[in-house]
Design an enzyme around this catalytic site. Structure first.
Site, short mmCIF file in Angstrom:
data_model
loop_
_atom_site.label_atom_id
_atom_site.label_comp_id
_atom_site.label_asym_id
_atom_site.label_seq_id
_atom_site.Cartn_x
_atom_site.Cartn_y
_atom_site.Cartn_z
N LYS A 1 34.35 10.19 -60.89
CA LYS A 1 34.20 11.65 -60.83
C LYS A 1 34.37 12.30 -62.20
CE LYS A 1 35.02 12.19 -55.94
NZ LYS A 1 35.25 10.78 -55.56
C1 LIG Z 1 34.47 10.09 -54.62
C2 LIG Z 1 34.49 8.61 -54.66
C3 LIG Z 1 33.49 7.83 -54.02
C4 LIG Z 1 32.39 8.45 -53.18
O1 LIG Z 1 31.45 9.15 -53.95
P1 LIG Z 1 30.40 10.14 -53.28
O2 LIG Z 1 29.69 10.82 -54.38
O3 LIG Z 1 31.22 11.10 -52.45
O4 LIG Z 1 29.51 9.32 -52.43
C5 LIG Z 1 33.54 6.46 -54.17
N1 LIG Z 1 34.51 5.86 -54.87
C6 LIG Z 1 35.48 6.56 -55.50
C7 LIG Z 1 36.55 5.83 -56.23
C8 LIG Z 1 35.50 7.96 -55.42
O5 LIG Z 1 36.48 8.65 -56.04
#
Ligand SMILES: *Cc1c(COP(=O)(O)O)cnc(C)c1O
Length: 466
Positions: A112
């Protein structure tokens, strides 16, 4: 370039207003009205560029002049200079045509950061230029809160207040939020559950007067700019592995469908992606959809991969809009059915198109542990549970052994040390920048689950009203 809503009834906006708006006023999500295209020559020239330079090239067409090119390039350079690895998003070879794209070299060790670190800077830049400020309010069950806080800390035009359920997030997760010593960061430990935190945030957003007074805003995963920033690493990995001359497939551990939608967007812009594999844990709404054509809501079950413990994949609406030939009225009908009945069903003809590109694969916690163990034995790599789901899904679903399959590693193993240690016997260490996390002083306020108390706290914290 302007942006329209997936539900067809909100005003068309330019990039800077889409950035600040987040959700469209008709409840839909914003998408570009036309997609930038890269020619084969342009893509071939991307191979081997420094990440920030490639990022600027990929994203600039989406801005359509709403930001100065030099300002934007400087923001992007500053964003990725703060990442720990010189390659920013390094590729690792796990086996023949079997690759791992490491997306955990940002400040909070999860993918993120790749979008939120840029988003915080874009917010600040655009708000300052418009002479505005915002108060960002959010609820977190762990991961998103720390990435949002790191993105917004010390930004002059932003105050951020994050609610987490008191005593119900892991110590690493709590400390990643509460040890940030910035005057514009405020952590609330709410006496309640994650759902109580979310309800509290919703109640504040639903109070129009309060919302306007505080200039409330969110940086959640439906913000278009987050998708835009995530498109970049697909081009980086794809061109490093031979695109545009060679196709490259991806396997993505998925919750809200934001990350994998960015892969779809890269494909629309010209990157040759023959297959996209969606990995899920026991919360398998997407895998069931790819199998059955029915999107059906279910309760949330806690798993080893908590960032994928979701009930609804909100960004799927963007892909649906594409599949329904950008017909906002049809998307609206689907989403209304979903809200009313907790389900909708897609025609077999449309499902055939979807199935030609996408496959879904589900892993329970035991299979996730086994994957972590097997990868450690095969390669010496420690994978976090989310990343392990991506790797296993890619291996299970790949259609063509001659095409590279790139699995996205979305979190550093040290974010989930207990799960990794249980699977391998090895406790992954925090990287140097976080090694003293447990010695840093914490700052947070415990508040009762009471709307008026929380509102008063937000009023005091926010500089909008000062
Ligand atoms: C948020 C997150 C996901 C999922 O990502 P999306 O964009 O919601 O599909 C997967 N792995 C981790 C470690 C995350 O923080």
């Amino acid at each position: 370039m302007t942006y329209h809503s997936t539900r067809g009834q909100a005003p068309v906006l330019a990039f800077d207003d889409v950035l600040l708006a987040g959700l469209a006023r008709d409840g839909g999500l914003y998408l570009p009205q036309t997609w930038p295209q890269f020619s084969k020559t342009e893509m071939a020239a991307m191979a081997g560029l420094p990440y920030a330079e490639l990022a600027t090239r990929v994203m600039t067409p989406f801005l359509d002049g709403t930001l100065h090119a030099d300002d934007f390039a400087a923001l992007v350079a500053e964003t990725y200079a703060g990442f720990e690895h010189a390659a920013v998003a390094p590729l690792k070879e796990l086996g023949r045509n079997d690759w791992l794209l490491e997306l955990f070299h940002g400040p909070t060790l999860a993918f993120k950061d790749y979008a939120l670190q840029l988003l915080g800077r874009l917010f600040d830049h655009v708000l300052t230029r418009k002479g505005r400020r915002v108060t960002i309010v959010g609820a977190t069950s762990g991961d998103t809160g720390s990435a949002a806080i790191e993105a917004c800390r010390d930004r002059a035009a932003v105050d951020i207040i994050i609610l987490h359920p008191h005593g119900r997030v892991s110590e690493v997760q709590r400390r990643q939020m509460t040890t940030v010593a910035s005057a514009n960061v405020h952590n609330v430990a709410l006496d309640g559950t994650f759902d109580d935190c979310q309800d509290m945030v919703k109640a504040m957003f639903n109070d129009q007067t309060f919302r306007d007074e505080l200039q409330l805003s969110a940086v959640n995963s439906i913000n278009w700019a987050r998708i835009m920033a995530q498109i970049v690493y697909y081009f980086a990995a794809g061109t490093a592995l031979g695109a545009p001359h060679r196709p490259v497939s991806f396997a993505v551990p998925t919750g809200n469908f934001g990350n994998v939608y960015a892969a779809f967007a890269a494909r629309r812009m010209g990157l040759p992606i023959p297959q996209l594999v969606v990995g899920s844990n026991a919360n398998d709404i997407l895998t069931r959809f790819f199998e059955s054509g029915a999107m059906r809501m279910d309760g949330v079950r806690p798993t080893l991969s908590p960032s994928m413990d979701i009930q609804v994949s909100s960004n799927f609406e963007r892909y649906l809009f594409d599949m329904l030939n950008e017909d906002g009225a049809r998307v609206r009908a689907f989403m209304e059915a979903f809200r009313a009945d907790g389900r909708y069903t897609v025609d077999p003809a449309v499902m055939r198109d979807i199935g030609a590109l996408f496959s879904g694969h589900r892993l329970d916690d035991e299979a996730t542990r086994q994957t972590i163990r097997r990868l450690y034995e095969e390669t010496g790599e420690l994978l976090d549970p989310h990343s392990a789901i991506g790797v296993a899904a890619g291996r299970a679903c790949r259609r063509d052994a001659a095409t590279p399959m790139v699995a996205l590693a979305t979190a550093h193993p040290a974010k989930f040390p207990a799960a990794v240690e249980a699977a391998t016997g090895v406790r992954p260490a925090l990287p140097p920048r976080l090694a003293d996390l447990f010695e840093r002083p914490e700052r947070y306020d415990v508040l009762p689950n009471d709307l008026e108390t929380v509102k008063a706290y937000v009023r005091r914290a926010a500089r909008v009203t000062a």
